[in-house]
Design a protein around this motif. Structure first.
Motif, PDB file in Angstrom:
ATOM      1  N   PHE A   1     -35.849  42.384  28.551  1.00 25.68           N
ATOM      2  CA  PHE A   1     -36.797  43.516  28.374  1.00 25.68           C
ATOM      3  C   PHE A   1     -38.282  43.617  28.107  1.00 25.68           C
TER       4      PHE A   1
ATOM      5  N   ASN B   1     -25.945  48.075  23.412  1.00 28.66           N
ATOM      6  CA  ASN B   1     -25.680  49.606  24.135  1.00 28.66           C
ATOM      7  C   ASN B   1     -27.137  50.542  23.561  1.00 28.66           C
TER       8      ASN B   1
ATOM      9  N   CYS C   1     -30.080  49.718  24.548  1.00 30.80           N
ATOM     10  CA  CYS C   1     -30.623  50.214  25.610  1.00 30.80           C
ATOM     11  C   CYS C   1     -30.791  51.945  25.503  1.00 30.80           C
ATOM     12  N   ASN C   2     -29.935  52.738  24.318  1.00 30.57           N
ATOM     13  CA  ASN C   2     -30.336  53.303  24.197  1.00 30.57           C
ATOM     14  C   ASN C   2     -31.738  54.183  23.410  1.00 30.57           C
TER      15      ASN C   2
ATOM     16  N   ALA D   1     -34.038  52.162  24.201  1.00 27.21           N
ATOM     17  CA  ALA D   1     -35.033  51.695  26.020  1.00 27.21           C
ATOM     18  C   ALA D   1     -34.947  53.859  26.536  1.00 27.21           C
ATOM     19  N   LYS D   2     -33.527  54.234  26.410  1.00 25.93           N
ATOM     20  CA  LYS D   2     -33.113  55.055  28.061  1.00 25.93           C
ATOM     21  C   LYS D   2     -34.198  56.449  26.501  1.00 25.93           C
TER      22      LYS D   2
ATOM     23  N   LYS E   1     -32.859  50.142  36.914  1.00 24.39           N
ATOM     24  CA  LYS E   1     -31.528  50.234  36.167  1.00 24.39           C
ATOM     25  C   LYS E   1     -32.191  49.938  35.031  1.00 24.39           C
ATOM     26  N   ILE E   2     -31.635  50.575  33.689  1.00 20.15           N
ATOM     27  CA  ILE E   2     -31.451  49.381  32.197  1.00 20.15           C
ATOM     28  C   ILE E   2     -30.528  49.226  32.653  1.00 20.15           C
ATOM     29  N   ASP E   3     -29.405  49.614  33.487  1.00 24.23           N
ATOM     30  CA  ASP E   3     -27.971  48.768  33.610  1.00 24.23           C
ATOM     31  C   ASP E   3     -28.330  47.412  33.896  1.00 24.23           C
TER      32      ASP E   3
ATOM     33  N   LYS F   1     -29.554  45.831  31.191  1.00 22.06           N
ATOM     34  CA  LYS F   1     -28.443  45.945  30.138  1.00 22.06           C
ATOM     35  C   LYS F   1     -26.973  43.804  29.806  1.00 22.06           C
TER      36      LYS F   1
ATOM     37  N   SER G   1     -26.147  40.943  28.299  1.00 24.91           N
ATOM     38  CA  SER G   1     -24.722  40.811  28.435  1.00 24.91           C
ATOM     39  C   SER G   1     -23.921  40.218  26.956  1.00 24.91           C
TER      40      SER G   1
ATOM     41  N   THR H   1     -21.490  44.318  32.921  1.00 27.62           N
ATOM     42  CA  THR H   1     -21.989  45.740  33.739  1.00 27.62           C
ATOM     43  C   THR H   1     -21.551  44.771  35.258  1.00 27.62           C
TER      44      THR H   1
END
Length: 285
Positions: A33, A92, A95-96, A98-99, A138-140, A143, A147, A156
């Motif tokens: 990140f 999560n 990630c939220n 960052a989104k 993607k942020i995935d 993630k 993890s 993921t």
């Protein structure tokens, strides 16, 4: 949370106008990140996440025993839905943030001439992979890299494969970087001190024991046991290699993985900025 030190180093590199000296960034765990916000041109936005957005809904130390029970139940009794797991670290939530809260500009990262490779562990093959962010912007992907086992239950899926934090197996990745860039100067930033004690071995034994409850075919316990030896060996090699600059938090009251106190977080962050100045002499020598 200890990744705030690395965020400070990146802020320092930007402030010192050293961005054009960077060919590629290889990032794992919290560094993923940090690097993403750095290459998106949002370094100030990313750094503030540590002391503005992760004080709540991120770290739950009381969930550790409950999470272990969830893992045991999931492995031996019946499947537990991921939404019902008691995660000690809620990736999560990060990630939220960052989104939607501090929105990460993925397009800027794609268009940045600096390559970004994210370190992840393939739970089917047991191999560490460095995935090019441009191929999966993607942020995935971030993630997957964060993890961290055994504190976060999920993995993921990326292109049909399943990934978790790759630093579990390769905490620094020294050999990989040296083999790929034998003639380059390499800056390595780690977020923990280089002085290692018995407690670090004990920590990995405990984490590895809990990690065996995950329904994976790869030998997580063995991977955790080897982690500390690999880390110590890589630190020693990095310190003895003139082509390597190793930056690490060498000061009192540094941030720990569980630290949420904003003033402590900011202090480690500013230490990272200060330590980044060592890169100037490293480049010139």
């Amino acid at each position: 949370m200890s990744g705030v030190y690395g965020a400070g180093v990146l802020k320092g590199l930007r402030d010192l106008s050293l961005t054009n000296k960077i060919e590629s960034i290889y990032a794992g765990s919290a560094g993923s990140f940090n690097a993403a916000y750095f290459l998106a041109g949002q370094v100030e936005l990313g750094q503030r996440i540590y002391w503005e957005d992760l004080q709540k809904s991120f770290i739950f130390r009381k969930n550790i025993p409950l999470g272990i029970l969830d893992l045991f139940k999931n492995r031996f009794i019946k499947k537990v839905e991921k939404e019902k797991f008691h995660n000690a670290v809620n990736i999560n939530h990060l990630c939220n943030v960052a989104k939607s809260v501090k929105k990460l500009n993925l397009k800027n990262i794609e268009e940045n001439p600096i390559n970004l490779f994210i370190e992840v562990l393939n739970i089917e093959s047991g191999e560490v992979e460095y995935l090019n962010f441009r191929e999966f912007p993607k942020i995935d992907l971030l993630k997957a890299a964060t993890s961290v086992k055994p504190y976060f239950f999920e993995e993921t899926e990326i292109n049909g494969k399943h990934y978790i934090d790759g630093t579990i197996k390769e905490p620094i990745g020294f050999s990989y970087l040296k083999n790929k860039y034998p003639d380059r100067k390499i800056l390595i930033v780690i977020n923990e001190p280089i002085k290692r004690g018995l407690r670090h071995y004990v920590e990995k034994i405990l984490e590895g024991s809990v990690a065996t409850l995950y329904p994976y075919k790869i030998p997580l316990f063995k991977i955790f046991l080897q982690n500390e030896n690999i880390k110590r060996a890589d630190i020693k090699k990095a310190l003895n290699d003139p082509q390597i600059l190793l930056l690490y938090p060498n000061f009192k009251n540094r941030v720990l993985p569980k630290t949420t106190n904003p003033s402590v977080l900011k202090d480690s962050f500013y230490h990272g900025i200060e330590d980044s100045k060592n890169v100037l002499s490293f480049i010139d020598r």
